[in-house]
Design an enzyme around this catalytic site. Structure first.
Site, mmCIF file in Angstrom:
data_model
loop_
_atom_site.group_PDB
_atom_site.id
_atom_site.type_symbol
_atom_site.label_atom_id
_atom_site.label_comp_id
_atom_site.label_asym_id
_atom_site.label_seq_id
_atom_site.Cartn_x
_atom_site.Cartn_y
_atom_site.Cartn_z
ATOM 1 N N CYS A 299 -2.561 8.677 3.554
ATOM 2 C CA CYS A 299 -2.399 8.168 2.186
ATOM 3 C C CYS A 299 -3.627 8.452 1.332
ATOM 4 O O CYS A 299 -3.509 8.780 0.155
ATOM 5 C CB CYS A 299 -2.145 6.667 2.226
ATOM 6 S SG CYS A 299 -0.690 6.189 3.173
ATOM 7 N N GLU B 13 0.883 -1.175 0.000
ATOM 8 C CA GLU B 13 0.000 0.000 0.000
ATOM 9 C C GLU B 13 0.911 1.211 0.000
ATOM 10 O O GLU B 13 1.579 1.494 0.992
ATOM 11 C CB GLU B 13 -0.914 -0.021 1.224
ATOM 12 C CG GLU B 13 -2.102 0.929 1.082
ATOM 13 C CD GLU B 13 -1.854 2.299 1.661
ATOM 14 O OE1 GLU B 13 -1.414 3.188 0.894
ATOM 15 O OE2 GLU B 13 -2.080 2.484 2.857
#
Length: 586
Positions: free
Chosen positions: A315, A281
């Site tokens: 993020c 990720e």
């Protein structure tokens, strides 16, 4: 790039690979004071954790030499067998106790999160604690169902009498490398899911949030997870690299920058013995699309939270806000009004609307990117590039950045192309939905996006066109903490899934087991001849052709060839029956 080198875009002086590492054999104590720890891992050194806003020391942890990592992994592998033997129900019962302990210690954990990560003490509860609690509850409720063996079925006529099952088995030991920005919430989607699946987890947290990792591990161990099943490796780049390639680590889950993710993937591919699979990720540059019929008050409030929550150090935060030109002026005014009310303050003050930056390097990179955009002609609607540091704070304090809104940012500005990890929203306008989709997908990242409209059907149609892993309608980002919904990226945002049944299946290996009772020999066994080959061709036309008539003709036209297969099956079946009639030797 080493695993401790800062990525472009400024995730900080070190991604999750940076920092110091150790095995954590005790709860709430410095491991170096544990005689057993000192005996087994002699290369211990202390590292310091500081408040991001003030620079004050809040605690220390111990590190271990990278050379000690293989020994830690071996101990984890030994302990994993007993942990796996508990079964899914036994393991999730332990996670249920961990959920209760986390509830009991929620205030303590939230305080550590605020001090170490810079997010406000209010944000720490819904952004960090809630996703961890939800993961425990979801695993307690659903893990057993999704991990049980599956009957694959055997519909093929040529395999009559055979059965096939699929088993989901733990890897053994996995490596988890977690980030500094959401050290609890992110780890809940990897550490907890792997524990539920039966794996031991060698956990390398960021050295910028070591106390959070210790606190969460203490909860897990107190709940009943064996200490060696969840070793915590506080460490720098060398420790992260040692973990990825350590013998016995069968898979790696990494959250961090694209540059370091590439390094993890390369190390895992070249690991001794065999390549290791990875789940990556790697961040994003997420877009919000505000359509002309959106609830503009709600969209502006959502943009402010998605862009300025945790000072934009997320993020999946909103970075690029594309607004229909027909309502852009109104939306801009609403957003700017909200941005000006979001004043950064002490993370420990419940009244603070935005917390501190976590790294001086990140702070400076964000300031530089904003300054570059302004120098190229962008307009500042709120905030700006100047950092805010308390003059009475220690030199180590990182301080704050203001909630910033930019408009008219030219295409050559660096912030369009470099990852920006701070409280900055960039406004742009579109005239058609096709243009909005094109602008949103122009980024090399593909983590998440959102579409804002009162026409949900139209918004869903746009969502289906976006090349990202997650799209929310009339909200942004919260999918990351919802356990039943997988969190996954595309393109430069990585691959693989955390959370949900799909994330749980990332934590297991698939094994198929087929059972043939031996009622007959498969007709494709030796010996071969021309008539057997013709029989197979005819059989395939009959079995897989389109339409009943065509398949019937195939059978009728190849009766001789089909009888070859039938006779072979009959002979082997008779032999099998005769063999079954014989008495077993005493």
């Amino acid at each position: 790039m080493s695993l401790g080198e800062p990525p472009s875009g400024g995730r900080g002086p070190e991604d999750p690979f940076g920092g110091v590492a150790r095995r954590t054999p005790s709860h709430g104590r410095r491991p170096g004071r544990d005689p057993a720890a000192s005996r087994d891992y002699p290369s211990l050194t202390a590292i310091v954790s500081r408040e991001k806003s003030s620079g004050r020391v809040i605690g220390t942890v111990e590190s271990v030499d990278p050379a000690d990592v293989p020994a830690i992994v071996r101990r984890a592998a030994d302990a994993q067998q007993e942990w796996a033997a508990l079964g899914v129900r036994g393991r999730t019962a332990v996670l249920g106790r961990a959920r209760g302990l986390l509830l009991d210690r929620m205030e303590e954990v939230a305080e550590i999160l605020a001090r170490e990560t810079g997010k406000t003490v209010v944000e720490a509860v819904p952004m960090e604690v809630a996703p961890a609690l939800d993961a425990c509850r979801w695993l307690e409720t659903h893990a057993e169902r999704f991990l049980r063996p599956m009957d694959a079925g055997t519909p093929q006529l040529m395999l009559a009498g055979r059965r096939h099952a699929i088993r989901l088995e733990p890897y053994g030991v996995v490596g988890v490398i977690s980030p500094w920005n959401y050290p609890l919430a992110t780890s809940a989607g990897t550490v907890l899911f792997n524990l539920a699946a039966g794996n031991a987890v060698a956990w390398k947290p960021s050295s910028n949030a070591p106390l959070v990792a210790d606190a969460f591990r203490s909860i897990l161990v107190d709940a009943g997870v064996p200490e060696d099943v969840i070793p915590v490796l506080h460490g720098g780049a060398a420790v992260g690299e040692a973990l990825v390639v350590a013998p016995g680590v069968e898979k790696v889950f990494f959250t961090g920058s694209e540059a370091v993710g590439r390094r993890v993937m390369a190390l895992a591919a070249g690991a001794p013995g065999h390549p290791r699979p990875v789940v990556l990720e790697l961040g994003g540059k997420d877009a919000m699309l505000v359509l002309w019929d959106a609830d503009l008050e709600r969209a502006a409030a959502g943009a402010a939270w998605a862009g300025f929550g945790h000072a934009g150090q997320t993020c999946g935060a909103a970075r690029r806000v594309y607004v229909d030109a027909r309502v852009a002026d109104r939306f801009e005014a609403l957003l700017v009004e909200r941005a000006r009310r979001i004043v950064p303050g002490d993370p420990m003050d419940p009244a603070s609307q935005m917390g501190a930056m976590a790294h001086a390097d990140t702070r400076d990179t964000v300031s530089d990117l904003v300054g570059d955009a302004l120098a190229r002609g962008a307009r500042t609607l709120a905030g700006g590039p100047a950092a805010i540091v308390d003059p009475d704070a220690r030199p180590e304090a990182v301080g704050h950045l203001p909630a910033t809104v930019l408009a008219d940012v030219p295409a050559d500005a660096r912030l369009w192309h470099e990852e920006l990890f701070g409280p900055v929203l960039v406004l742009s306008r579109f005239t058609t939905e096709d243009e909005a989709v094109r602008l949103a997908d122009a980024s090399p990242f593909g983590l998440a996006a959102s579409v804002w409209s009162r026409d949900v059907a139209r918004a869903e149609a746009i969502a289906e066109r976006l090349d990202v892993g997650t799209v929310l309608i009339n909200d942004h980002l919260t999918t990351a903490g919802i356990s039943q919904v997988g969190w996954a990226g595309r393109k430069a945002s990585g691959f693989g899934v955390t959370r949900s049944r799909f994330g749980l299946w990332e934590c297991v290996q698939i094994k198929s087991i087929g059972v043939d009772r031996g009622l007959y020999d498969p007709p494709w066994w030796h010996p071969y001849d021309q008539r057997l080959g013709d029989g197979f061709r005819a059989a395939l036309r009959a079995l897989y052709g389109d339409g009943v008539v065509a398949r019937g003709r195939a059978v009728a036209g190849a009766g001789v060839e089909m009888r070859v297969i039938a006779r072979r099956l009959a002979r082997s079946a008779g032999r099998s029956m005769r063999g079954r009639g014989r008495r077993r030797p005493s």
